[in-house]
Design a protein around this motif. Structure first.
Motif, PDB file in Angstrom:
ATOM      1  N   THR A  76     -14.758   5.598   2.639  1.00 37.37           N
ATOM      2  CA  THR A  76     -13.847   6.653   3.093  1.00 37.37           C
ATOM      3  C   THR A  76     -12.361   6.223   2.213  1.00 37.37           C
ATOM      4  N   ALA A  77     -12.552   5.431   1.110  1.00 42.10           N
ATOM      5  CA  ALA A  77     -11.349   5.106   0.597  1.00 42.10           C
ATOM      6  C   ALA A  77     -10.791   6.417  -0.303  1.00 42.10           C
ATOM      7  N   THR A  78      -9.629   6.767  -0.246  1.00 40.11           N
ATOM      8  CA  THR A  78      -9.061   7.742  -1.117  1.00 40.11           C
ATOM      9  C   THR A  78      -7.689   7.261  -1.569  1.00 40.11           C
TER      10      THR A  78
ATOM     11  N   ILE B 157       0.872  -1.249   0.143  1.00 38.03           N
ATOM     12  CA  ILE B 157      -0.018   0.067   0.060  1.00 38.03           C
ATOM     13  C   ILE B 157       0.948   1.189  -0.032  1.00 38.03           C
ATOM     14  N   ALA B 158       0.876   2.029  -1.173  1.00 39.56           N
ATOM     15  CA  ALA B 158       1.679   3.152  -1.299  1.00 39.56           C
ATOM     16  C   ALA B 158       0.744   4.372  -0.180  1.00 39.56           C
ATOM     17  N   PRO B 159       1.700   5.289   0.006  1.00 38.45           N
ATOM     18  CA  PRO B 159       1.122   6.472   0.818  1.00 38.45           C
ATOM     19  C   PRO B 159       0.309   7.223   0.325  1.00 38.45           C
ATOM     20  N   MET B 160      -0.298   8.377   1.091  1.00 37.29           N
ATOM     21  CA  MET B 160      -0.879   9.259   0.453  1.00 37.29           C
ATOM     22  C   MET B 160       0.041  10.353   0.395  1.00 37.29           C
ATOM     23  N   ASN B 161      -0.448  11.775  -0.050  1.00 37.09           N
ATOM     24  CA  ASN B 161       0.687  12.571  -0.366  1.00 37.09           C
ATOM     25  C   ASN B 161       1.168  13.406   0.833  1.00 37.09           C
ATOM     26  N   ILE B 162       1.468  12.653   1.748  1.00 33.61           N
ATOM     27  CA  ILE B 162       1.990  13.124   2.994  1.00 33.61           C
ATOM     28  C   ILE B 162       3.423  13.891   2.677  1.00 33.61           C
ATOM     29  N   ASN B 163       3.980  14.498   4.039  1.00 33.61           N
ATOM     30  CA  ASN B 163       5.194  15.075   3.813  1.00 33.61           C
ATOM     31  C   ASN B 163       6.383  14.266   4.001  1.00 33.61           C
ATOM     32  N   TYR B 164       7.505  14.669   3.197  1.00 35.49           N
ATOM     33  CA  TYR B 164       8.677  14.230   3.309  1.00 35.49           C
ATOM     34  C   TYR B 164       9.614  14.908   4.097  1.00 35.49           C
ATOM     35  N   GLY B 165       9.921  14.365   5.337  1.00 31.54           N
ATOM     36  CA  GLY B 165      10.692  15.134   6.208  1.00 31.54           C
ATOM     37  C   GLY B 165      12.155  14.756   6.073  1.00 31.54           C
ATOM     38  N   PHE B 166      13.030  15.854   6.053  1.00 32.06           N
ATOM     39  CA  PHE B 166      14.333  16.023   6.321  1.00 32.06           C
ATOM     40  C   PHE B 166      15.121  17.086   7.109  1.00 32.06           C
ATOM     41  N   SER B 167      16.479  17.085   7.368  1.00 31.85           N
ATOM     42  CA  SER B 167      16.942  18.147   8.100  1.00 31.85           C
ATOM     43  C   SER B 167      18.272  18.788   7.488  1.00 31.85           C
TER      44      SER B 167
ATOM     45  N   GLU C 122     -11.321   9.848  -4.827  1.00 30.02           N
ATOM     46  CA  GLU C 122     -12.063   9.351  -4.051  1.00 30.02           C
ATOM     47  C   GLU C 122     -12.608   7.904  -4.487  1.00 30.02           C
ATOM     48  N   HIS C 123     -12.693   6.788  -3.667  1.00 29.26           N
ATOM     49  CA  HIS C 123     -13.163   5.448  -4.253  1.00 29.26           C
ATOM     50  C   HIS C 123     -14.123   5.032  -3.571  1.00 29.26           C
ATOM     51  N   ASN C 124     -15.440   5.853  -3.391  1.00 28.77           N
ATOM     52  CA  ASN C 124     -16.802   5.406  -2.833  1.00 28.77           C
ATOM     53  C   ASN C 124     -17.423   4.152  -3.334  1.00 28.77           C
TER      54      ASN C 124
ATOM     55  N   LEU D 230      -0.095  -3.770  -5.959  1.00 28.43           N
ATOM     56  CA  LEU D 230       0.429  -2.555  -5.515  1.00 28.43           C
ATOM     57  C   LEU D 230      -0.774  -1.700  -5.611  1.00 28.43           C
ATOM     58  N   THR D 231      -1.114  -1.229  -4.609  1.00 30.32           N
ATOM     59  CA  THR D 231      -2.506  -0.165  -4.346  1.00 30.32           C
ATOM     60  C   THR D 231      -2.197   1.309  -3.947  1.00 30.32           C
ATOM     61  N   THR D 232      -2.569   2.256  -4.324  1.00 31.15           N
ATOM     62  CA  THR D 232      -2.325   3.738  -3.954  1.00 31.15           C
ATOM     63  C   THR D 232      -3.732   3.974  -3.245  1.00 31.15           C
ATOM     64  N   ILE D 233      -4.503   3.077  -2.812  1.00 29.09           N
ATOM     65  CA  ILE D 233      -5.770   3.384  -2.020  1.00 29.09           C
ATOM     66  C   ILE D 233      -5.345   3.337  -0.594  1.00 29.09           C
ATOM     67  N   ASN D 234      -5.960   4.349   0.262  1.00 31.56           N
ATOM     68  CA  ASN D 234      -5.655   4.393   1.630  1.00 31.56           C
ATOM     69  C   ASN D 234      -6.984   4.470   2.234  1.00 31.56           C
ATOM     70  N   ASN D 235      -7.119   4.478   3.500  1.00 30.71           N
ATOM     71  CA  ASN D 235      -8.222   4.729   4.431  1.00 30.71           C
ATOM     72  C   ASN D 235      -9.389   3.704   4.091  1.00 30.71           C
ATOM     73  N   LEU D 236      -8.917   2.273   3.814  1.00 32.77           N
ATOM     74  CA  LEU D 236      -9.835   1.303   3.667  1.00 32.77           C
ATOM     75  C   LEU D 236     -10.524   0.690   4.996  1.00 32.77           C
TER      76      LEU D 236
END
Length: 418
Positions: free
Chosen positions: A152-154, A87-97, A145-147, A190-196
């Protein structure tokens, strides 16, 4: 179904499938320490946690969990027949320093001083997904969205067709963008669907034909609901079933007769005791006599006494034609019988039933040689090939010949021909 759900941290609340524990036999494991895939019916690799997509390095491009993902990729590579869902992530932030260090917030939680949306560093996302799936993969940004899958799937990415050999299983609704795919003919997905929810997960597996979609079973009481032309159709079925049963009886009888015919025809290729057995059955039909009481004492193969006359049968199957020694052996048995039983020679008949050249087709078999026929006439013996014997049997079955006519033929000498 036994499931391994592999996530960033067992205490991590960021999960693509929130209520996964409600399913039977679910084992939660860390990305850094998964169990062998062979022990499970389904292995889920959840990469949705923001804790995965961070780097302690001051340069953009690395992630701290890189070695863990590489190890999982090796496990997938070495578990070709296991069912795996990444399961691939949503468009979250990539954090680095950038400064090479992290600052600490209240409560001791570390904060990365710079953050970039994953859609803006897709090369990092593609690299890590490719590592995990053991196949070059390219994701493109597009939110859906994947109703039709789950309320809730996105998803925030789709699997680019120009990437690895991913076969589309499901495209986003009203779109040609693939958000659930299988790698070639493997069981790696592989799926990019989250919130399942668990129901959404089951629907994906049904789409992939990894599990069967349950169907409503017809209740017993439906059998009593008669509508439309049910009675007419049931009557047709009943009548035709009777026709089928009658036809099956005829088929069974015909098959039984064919098997019987095949048994008699085996006299054209058999030898030794097997040939004696089938020839004895044929002789019983021709003479209308039971020959089961005969005991073979290593002399003649069969014996039959009718109206005071004894018929001694020598039964042979050979790869050669009729030979002189075949007739000499029969004559020897006949003379021994005459002496031992003290009977008149005219009351004893020797008959050689032979399957000559048995390994050849009938059309390729040479006729019995004149010399052997002459010798049989001199000894007052009769030669009957199994082919001729079968012709006699055909005539007996059709009623073209009687028992008395068969006996009259057996009293001849030389070669019996029809």
């Amino acid at each position: 179904m036994r499931i391994q759900y592999c996530l960033y941290n067992l205490s991590d609340s960021e999960r693509s499938i929130a209520n996964i524990e409600s399913l039977e036999e679910v084992v939660l494991t860390n990305l850094s320490d998964p169990l062998g895939f062979e022990h499970f019916d389904l292995n889920i690799i959840d990469l949705s946690s923001s804790g995965i997509w961070v780097s302690s390095q001051h340069q953009v491009g690395m992630i701290d969990s890189g070695n863990d993902l590489k190890s999982i990729g090796e496990m997938i590579k070495n578990s070709a027949y296991c069912l795996v869902l990444v399961i691939a992530p949503m468009n979250i932030n990539y954090g680095f320093s950038p400064e090479g260090k992290r600052t600490s917030q209240a409560g001791g939680t570390c904060k990365y001083t710079s953050n970039i949306a994953l859609k803006d560093v897709r090369y990092i996302l593609d690299k890590q997904i490719s590592t995990v799936t053991d196949s070059v993969t390219a994701l493109e940004y597009a939110a859906f969205e994947h109703n039709d899958i789950d309320d809730t799937a996105t998803s925030a990415f789709y699997i680019a067709k120009s990437g690895a050999p991913w076969v589309s299983v499901y495209n986003a609704k009203d779109s040609d963008k693939t958000v659930f795919a299988r790698r070639g003919d493997t069981r790696i997905y592989l799926t990019t669907i989250n919130n399942l929810s668990c129901d959404g997960l089951v629907k994906l597996l049904e789409m992939a034909s990894e599990i069967k979609k349950p169907s409503d079973e017809e209740p017993v009481w439906m059998e009593g609901v008669i509508m439309f032309d049910d009675n007419k159709q049931n009557e047709i079925i009943s009548i035709q079933q009777g026709v089928i049963e009658d036809a099956q009886k005829l088929i069974n009888e015909a098959q039984k007769k064919l098997d019987e015919n095949k048994w008699y025809k085996s006299a054209l290729y058999k030898a030794d005791e097997d040939l004696v057995e089938v020839v004895t059955d044929i002789l019983e039909i021709l003479f209308e006599e039971d020959m089961n009481d005969f005991v073979d004492r290593r002399k003649e193969d069969q014996r039959l006494i009718i109206d005071g006359k004894t018929y001694l049968f020598e039964i042979k199957g050979t790869s050669s034609n009729v030979r002189r020694d075949n007739l000499s052996q029969l004559e020897n048995h006949k003379q021994i019988y005459i002496v031992n039983e003290e009977v008149d020679a005219t009351t004893v008949k020797g008959i050689l039933v032979i399957n000559p050249l048995r390994k050849k087709k009938l059309a390729e078999r040479e006729p019995v040689h004149f010399n052997e026929i002459s010798l049989a006439e001199r000894y007052d013996l009769l030669i009957i090939t199994t082919e001729t014997l079968l012709k006699l049997l055909e005539m007996k079955f059709s009623g073209a010949i009687s028992k008395e006519e068969v006996i009259a033929m057996m009293d001849k000498s030389g070669l019996l021909s029809i």
